[in-house]
Design an enzyme around this catalytic site. Structure first.
Site, PDB file in Angstrom:
ATOM      1  N   GLU A 311       0.822  -1.101   0.141  1.00 22.19           N
ATOM      2  CA  GLU A 311       0.183   0.041   0.113  1.00 22.19           C
ATOM      3  C   GLU A 311       1.009   1.240   0.059  1.00 22.19           C
ATOM      4  O   GLU A 311       0.686   2.098  -0.612  1.00 22.19           O
ATOM      5  CB  GLU A 311      -0.725  -0.118   1.366  1.00 22.19           C
ATOM      6  CG  GLU A 311      -1.788   1.092   1.325  1.00 22.19           C
ATOM      7  CD  GLU A 311      -1.511   2.457   1.839  1.00 22.19           C
ATOM      8  OE1 GLU A 311      -2.381   3.327   2.056  1.00 22.19           O
ATOM      9  OE2 GLU A 311      -0.451   2.476   2.398  1.00 22.19           O
ATOM     10  N   ASP A 340      -7.673   1.951   7.673  1.00 26.05           N
ATOM     11  CA  ASP A 340      -6.310   2.633   7.540  1.00 26.05           C
ATOM     12  C   ASP A 340      -6.048   3.670   8.812  1.00 26.05           C
ATOM     13  O   ASP A 340      -6.469   4.833   8.371  1.00 26.05           O
ATOM     14  CB  ASP A 340      -5.964   2.869   5.969  1.00 26.05           C
ATOM     15  CG  ASP A 340      -4.463   3.180   5.840  1.00 26.05           C
ATOM     16  OD1 ASP A 340      -3.558   3.006   6.743  1.00 26.05           O
ATOM     17  OD2 ASP A 340      -4.023   3.657   4.690  1.00 26.05           O
ATOM     18  N   HIS A 412       4.757   7.749   9.555  1.00 23.67           N
ATOM     19  CA  HIS A 412       5.843   7.178   8.658  1.00 23.67           C
ATOM     20  C   HIS A 412       7.234   7.443   9.375  1.00 23.67           C
ATOM     21  O   HIS A 412       8.159   7.619   8.576  1.00 23.67           O
ATOM     22  CB  HIS A 412       5.884   7.940   7.364  1.00 23.67           C
ATOM     23  CG  HIS A 412       4.464   7.440   6.489  1.00 23.67           C
ATOM     24  ND1 HIS A 412       4.469   7.824   5.203  1.00 23.67           N
ATOM     25  CD2 HIS A 412       3.807   6.500   6.941  1.00 23.67           C
ATOM     26  CE1 HIS A 412       3.325   7.213   4.604  1.00 23.67           C
ATOM     27  NE2 HIS A 412       2.974   6.472   5.438  1.00 23.67           N
TER      28      HIS A 412
END
Ligand SMILES: *[C@@H]1O[C@H](CO)[C@@H](O)[C@H](O)[C@H]1NC(C)=O
Length: 492
Positions: A311, A340, A412
């Site tokens: 993804e 998500d 991230h």
């Protein structure tokens, strides 16, 4: 009197029959979801990352270990209730193993690499004089042919300012004008800047680049303006190659195969971290819901779970799945739920909606509201695995608790670990997802048909526009996400 399907079903649930003990109901699914079990899954995913170089990313061993973890339940422990298969596909894996910029006085300069950077010659890198290029902060610097007019960068490293337009365009023009590489200086001060992607499609078309701070770039510019030769070194050690990866699809043996309710979450993380919130949270939610569903029967619709691969590289796994569905297979999927990032430490409770979402957002929202949570409805972004389903006109919705500051400052990053979860948010969202599934597993009331041909031309053309945008984004094969609450996929 004609009973609505919901009412008939309510009556059925109320009937005192022993056979209903194992009947799947929204209440039971909701009650089965427990914080400790979600914690257990995320503890395992976090450990998998720790044992495998710090991540669970596409092409890395941590992804394979994550796959095995899900399969151990879906395929082994739940083999009696679930049919599970692994769908393989290929994608371009890229990693910058090392990047360095050495300044004219031999000093190390702070530098980051974009995704899909090109390698310099090794081990020495490129040592060359800088050539300055014009700045245009409105249109972006050096993304247009006319901005390069009269610039001969042959044998040089071009000094270019970042911002506004795509980094890959700057690099293509630099290559066309003879530059060996580009030193890109950031458009804002400091060293806290996002990593852009050049896009897998630009491999081989661009020169190597290092992204340095604005302050350093501007000081080198002024030295060049004073007529000085500024010689620097750029070293990029990166690899790009095709690697195989996998989706997991697991569905209940029970239920009508022509009426499928589907739930999806992505199983991969970025290379920078363990991905506990992104998207261990959705992965854990699906595993726990599956563990509950498998105990019950009496539901007429088939329930299908998907854990998507790659993804973070551009929705690659989910798009591979949707693009390989036949028309009749697509018709059978009555609803898609995307989960998500549903446990951000400082959460918003965002529910995605579009013209064809039907009752899904309302069911999720009503439950969350009943728990005293303040919800907001927002449009889908081109940011996650719902895109391929929307493209097919399949009704869809999803939950999302926010990415980046202030919602998830570890988005991230390496700190997206076990401390990066709001356990109550994850629990209540998983319960909302379980409850909503419990309703749709029995009744499709309020679920619109698949939007294969809408009579409304304006809607259709707007959707087509969105799809093209999403498709373009997906092809960019980025690590990033686009949504009002997610950081934009950084191409500039
Ligand atoms: C992936 O690539 C390998 C090597 O080229 C090939 O053997 C394999 O069939 C590919 N897999 C898929 C699913 O396309």
């Amino acid at each position: 009197m004609k009973l609505s399907r919901n009412l008939a079903w309510t009556l059925l649930l109320a009937s005192p029959s022993a056979a209903t003990d194992s009947l799947l109901t929204p209440d039971k699914l909701e009650a089965d979801i427990r914080t400790e079990e979600l914690q257990n899954v995320l503890w395992n995913l976090n450990k998998i990352a720790r044992d495998n170089g710090g991540n669970r990313a596409f092409g890395e061993p941590g992804y394979k270990a994550s796959l095995d973890f899900v399969l151990e339940r879906a395929q082994k422990r739940f083999a009696r209730e679930m049919d599970t298969y692994v769908q393989p596909f290929n994608h371009t894996y890229e990693k910058t193993r090392k990047i360095a910029v050495t300044g004219p006085e031999g000093e190390d300069v702070f530098v980051i690499s974009p995704q899909y950077n090109s390698a310099t010659p090794l081990p020495g890198g490129i040592t060359a004089g800088l050539i300055d290029t014009p700045v245009n902060d409105e249109t972006g610097s050096m993304c247009l042919e006319e901005q390069w007019e009269g610039i001969d960068a042959t044998g040089k490293l071009a000094l270019v300012k970042r911002g506004v337009c795509a980094v890959s365009d700057k690099l293509k023009f630099a290559k066309a004008h003879g530059a060996l590489g580009v030193i890109l200086y950031n458009q804002a001060p400091g060293t806290d800047y996002a990593m852009p992607t050049l896009g897998a499609e630009n491999i081989g078309l661009v020169v190597p680049v290092g992204i340095i701070p604005l302050e350093v770039g501007e000081s080198w510019r002024s030295r060049l303006a004073a007529g000085e030769d500024v010689v620097v070194n750029l070293l990029v050690d990166s690899i790009a190659e095709t690697r195989e990866t996998w989706n997991i699809i697991s569905e209940t043996k029970q239920g009508d195969p022509n009426k499928v309710i589907m739930l999806g979450a992505h199983l991969d993380s970025v290379q920078q971290g363990p991905g506990v919130n992104d998207d261990g949270s959705g992965t854990a939610a699906l595993l726990e819901i599956m563990g509950s569903v498998k105990q019950y029967d009496g539901f007429p619709h088939k329930i299908r779970f998907a854990w998507w691969g790659a993804e973070e590289s551009g929705l690659v796994g989910s798009l591979y799945y949707t693009q390989h569905l036949s028309e009749s297979e697509a018709d059978k999927i009555k609803y898609y739920f995307n989960y998500d990032m549903i446990g951000s430490p400082d959460p918003i409770y965002a529910i995605s909606v579009d013209e064809n979402s039907g009752i899904g957002p309302q069911l999720l929202g009503d439950y969350l509201t009943s728990k005293g949570v303040e919800i907001e409805f927002g449009e889908f972004g081109g940011n996650s695995d719902h895109v391929g389903f929307l493209e097919l006109g399949i009704p869809a919705t999803g939950l999302f608790t926010g990415a980046g500051k202030p919602w998830d400052a570890c988005y991230h990053l390496a700190c997206d670990d076990l401390d990066n979860i709001h356990w109550e948010a994850l629990t209540v969202n998983t319960k909302a997802a379980a409850r909503t599934l419990g309703t749709l597993a029995h009744s499709l009331e309020g679920v619109p048909p698949r939007a294969t041909a809408s009579p409304n031309r304006r809607t259709r053309s707007r959707m087509a526009q969105n799809f093209r945008r999403w498709a373009a984004l997906a092809e960019g094969a980025s690590h990033g996400k686009m949504c009002s609450h997610k950081e934009g996929k950084q191409v500039d």
